[in-house]
Write an enzyme that holds these catalytic residues in place. Structure first.
Site: not given
Ligand code: NDP
Length: 347
Positions: A49-50, A190
């Protein structure tokens, strides 16, 4: 002409290709290179997604005249704990790179320091910035608003952004502990995917225009998304608006949406706040090594079978660095189209 095939690229080759696409589209070398490093890192870490998916939005933002393609960030450092970077209307990536060394220096000198980025366009994940600081042995927090698509818990209208929030802790000899997430339950994209597939969204993701809970993606898109964790996520998201918008004299999510002329397919303009902490300075005079004590806790978490955040990302990175970054034929065709047609390739 032969159609592009699926390909496996090294991180360096993908970074160079994305830099070339952005540069040809009109971004100055400093803006193109900083954006490309973050986008390629997203692909390397399987954060699709990024990754390259974001290039089109960068180009659309430029085509709409909502980003300064040749912005040179200006850095202001004094003897205080606040380092300032004016992004001059460019992307946050180049601005962060301009400010990160001074932020790290100030955090080591004072124990705690903040980087304020103003007037930037933001489209990136926050973990690349956090990892820059954990690599310096610093703990870090980053946050920024977005554009208004999320209703506060109990409300009915979009007011908050998806407001990402990230934290990192350095782990000597290991990958840092990093989490980085949106403060909305789900991304707007989503919900759009459910609308296209004709499937309901899970309960708790959104409300309709009257503020009633809905599982209908059409009604959700006309209404508002919800923060994660009910009132708790709503408060965290509000804190981000207060600290990383109102406090630093920059746009809140409703103001950022207005700046975009309500066009949600381009990168919003606002500010960003990054805090860096020097653990040794905070632990000074107390017993125990903060890093060793952190390891005891993190090992206990993993010892229960719970996965640490960023574990998935780092596993993907190890594979990508050994085997290369695999892009599909459709993705290679898309990169080829963007490279050849630049701003004409996006609407
Ligand atoms: P996710 O829900 O996919 O993941 C969030 C964090 O939780 C990650 O660090 C992930 O690690 C961790 N994680 C996920 N599943 C588990 C688990 N089962 N156990 C432990 N840790 C877990 O993130 P979002 O969809 O909320 O966000 C995705 C990205 O979007 C982020 O990087 C955010 O900065 C970006 N974003 C940017 C915006 C902007 O305006 N610039 C606005 C909104 C979001 P891992 O990566 O290892 O899975």
């Amino acid at each position: 002409m032969t159609e592009p095939q699926a390909a496996t690229l090294s991180l360096a080759d993908l970074t160079a290709l994305v830099t070339d696409i952005l540069h040809r589209a009109g971004f100055a070398p400093n803006q193109a290179a900083a954006l490309a490093r973050t986008i390629a890192a997203g692909e390397r870490d399987a954060c699709k997604s990024h990754g390259i998916y974001r290039i089109e939005a960068c180009l659309r933002t430029l085509k709409e005249g909502k980003v300064a393609a040749d912005a040179v960030p200006t850095l202001t450092v004094d003897d205080s704990a606040i380092v300032r970077v004016d992004a001059m209307g460019g992307f946050a990536n180049a601005a962060f790179e301009a400010g990160a060394p001074a932020l790290a220096e100030r955090a080591r000198a004072l124990g705690l320091a903040a980087l304020v980025i103003n007037d930037c366009n933001h489209i990136s994940a926050l973990w690349p910035e956090i990892e820059t600081l954990t690599a310096e042995g610093l703990a870090a927090i980053a946050m920024c608003p977005s554009y208004a698509t999320v209703a506060p818990t109990g409300g009915s209208q979009p007011l908050l952004g998806t407001n990402p929030f990230a934290f990192g802790w350095p782990r000597p000899g290991k990958h840092p502990y990093v989490f980085d997430f949106a403060t909305s339950v789900a991304a707007r994209g989503e919900i759009e995917l459910h609308r296209r597939a004709g499937t309901p969204i899970p309960e708790g993701w959104a409300v309709d225009a009257q503020g009633h809970p809905t599982t209908d993606p059409e009604a959700a898109l006309a209404g508002a998304m919800l923060p994660f964790g009910g009132h708790k996520g709503s408060a965290v998201s509000t804190m981000i608006e207060l600290l990383a918008a109102a406090m630093i004299g920059d746009l809140t999510s409703p103001e950022a949406l207005a700046f975009l002329d309500m066009k949600t397919t381009i990168a919003p303009r606002h500010g960003e706040l990054i805090l860096a902490f020097c653990p040794e300075r905070f632990a000074a005079g107390r017993s125990g090594d903060p890093f060793a004590r952190a390891e005891t806790l993190l090992d206990a978490i993993a010892g229960q079978g719970a996965r640490l955040p960023s574990g998935r990302r780092h596993a993907a990175r190890e594979t990508a660095l050994k085997q290369g970054i695999r892009l599909t034929a459709a993705e290679m065709a898309q990169l080829d189209r963007l490279r050849r047609h630049g701003l004409d390739a996006v609407s």
